[in-house]
Design an enzyme around this catalytic site. Structure first.
Site, PDB file in Angstrom:
ATOM      1  N   LEU A  35       0.944  -1.035  -0.130  1.00 33.08           N
ATOM      2  CA  LEU A  35      -0.086  -0.088   0.204  1.00 33.08           C
ATOM      3  C   LEU A  35       0.697   1.178   0.052  1.00 33.08           C
ATOM      4  O   LEU A  35       0.329   2.368  -0.625  1.00 33.08           O
ATOM      5  CB  LEU A  35      -0.847   0.008   1.179  1.00 33.08           C
ATOM      6  N   PHE A  66       1.133   4.040   7.896  1.00 33.22           N
ATOM      7  CA  PHE A  66       0.931   2.663   7.533  1.00 33.22           C
ATOM      8  C   PHE A  66       2.285   1.674   7.813  1.00 33.22           C
ATOM      9  O   PHE A  66       2.039   0.486   7.328  1.00 33.22           O
ATOM     10  CB  PHE A  66       1.010   2.508   5.839  1.00 33.22           C
ATOM     11  N   SER A  98      -7.210  -1.521  10.775  1.00 26.84           N
ATOM     12  CA  SER A  98      -7.624  -2.860  10.327  1.00 26.84           C
ATOM     13  C   SER A  98      -8.870  -3.329  10.572  1.00 26.84           C
ATOM     14  O   SER A  98      -9.256  -3.219  11.765  1.00 26.84           O
ATOM     15  CB  SER A  98      -6.389  -3.770  10.410  1.00 26.84           C
ATOM     16  N   TYR A 146      -2.157  -8.938  16.023  1.00 25.66           N
ATOM     17  CA  TYR A 146      -2.205  -7.794  15.001  1.00 25.66           C
ATOM     18  C   TYR A 146      -3.341  -6.981  15.231  1.00 25.66           C
ATOM     19  O   TYR A 146      -3.397  -5.739  15.548  1.00 25.66           O
ATOM     20  CB  TYR A 146      -2.183  -8.414  13.707  1.00 25.66           C
ATOM     21  N   SER A 205      -7.152  -4.500   1.055  1.00 26.49           N
ATOM     22  CA  SER A 205      -6.819  -3.285   0.140  1.00 26.49           C
ATOM     23  C   SER A 205      -5.959  -4.213  -0.889  1.00 26.49           C
ATOM     24  O   SER A 205      -4.962  -4.282  -0.744  1.00 26.49           O
ATOM     25  CB  SER A 205      -6.339  -2.248   0.354  1.00 26.49           C
TER      26      SER A 205
END
Ligand code: 15L
Length: 274
Positions: free
Chosen positions: A17, A74, A113, A138, A168
């Protein structure tokens, strides 16, 4: 679209990304400060610089963020890993990024997320203020990050857009993604809207395209002035039947992440404590 007046820090620039956003935002004329623990694999575009940094190192994060007005965060571990692997980049790193944002009076866009809410069932339609139900370490780190953003707005006036990204990828790969897919075009336009919005405060947005089968409903997108243009719906025929035979994966929004290291007896009684 206004070009940001101060440099924009993009952490996680060497990830899929990050690389996609680098290409698009540099082409839009942004002055980008790229960073990642891994080397940047592409030629660094005009108007951008790359400086490797470990997010767990506060001095390094202070260095890469100095003078930036916007931080697109990110960086960090981006899939499920043991807690000790997640701890440095995603927990300590979050603190370091927010301290840097506070010092530089920068706005933060936090790439959260769907795994922060992955233990909600697929039959539920969630609004952005739903309960956090992480589906692993996570997801837990993403839930933590969302709360760090909340704290830094309430206590220090650091603005945050939390983007709870679904899936994504260039293409829709399976039936779950008919609900969770976020196109690259929609993600890039969301970053631009986050930079342009005059006032944000603390906002949570579902990072998903305009998917008819979405698991997700109300959020703060009107405040940011963003609306997705793409949709996974057109891929429905291509992925028909692309499901697993694992009932935990298919039951929860987080899919395979919910099933990793799952040790509860199944099926769990829905009526109890839900
Ligand atoms: C994520 O958060 C991951 O970064 C990505 O690799 C996908 O697994 C995505 O979630 C997803 O849930 O599809």
């Amino acid at each position: 679209m206004a070009t940001p007046t101060r440099p924009v820090l993009l952490t996680g620039a060497s990830g899929a990304l990050g690389r996609m956003l680098t290409r698009r935002l540099a082409a839009a004329g942004w002055t980008l400060r790229l960073s990642d623990i891994a080397a940047f694999p592409d030629p660094v575009p005009q108007g951008a610089t790359f400086d490797a940094a470990d997010l767990a190192d506060q001095t390094a994060v202070d260095r890469i963020a100095e003078g930036c007005g916007l931080i697109l965060h990110f960086g960090g571990v981006s899939t499920e890993h043991p807690f000790k692997t997640v701890l440095g980049p995603n927990i300590c790193g979050l603190y370091n990024v927010y301290e840097a944002a506070r010092k530089n009076k920068a706005r933060v866009v936090f790439a959260s997320s769907n795994h922060a809410i992955g233990f909600h069932e697929r039959t539920e339609k969630l609004d952005a203020d739903c309960q956090l139900r992480p589906d692993g370490y996570y997801g837990l780190s993403k839930a933590f990050g969302e709360l760090v953003g909340r704290l830094y707005w309430d206590k220090h006036g650091v603005e945050t857009v939390v983007v709870r990204i679904g899936s994504s990828f260039p293409e829709v790969k399976d039936e779950r993604m008919l609900s969770t897919w976020l196109s690259f075009n929609d993600l890039a336009s969301l970053m631009i809207a986050c930079a342009d919005a005059p006032a944000i405060g603390y906002a949570v947005i579902w990072g998903a395209s305009d998917n008819q089968r979405s698991f997700w409903g109300a959020d703060s997108r009107a405040r940011i002035g963003w609306a997705p243009k793409d949709s996974a719906d057109t891929a429905a025929e291509n992925v028909r039947g692309k499901v697993t035979e694992n009932c935990v994966i298919e039951r929860y929004q987080g899919g395979s992440y919910a099933a990793m290291d799952y040790s509860r007896e199944e099926p769990s009684p829905r009526s109890l404590f839900e």
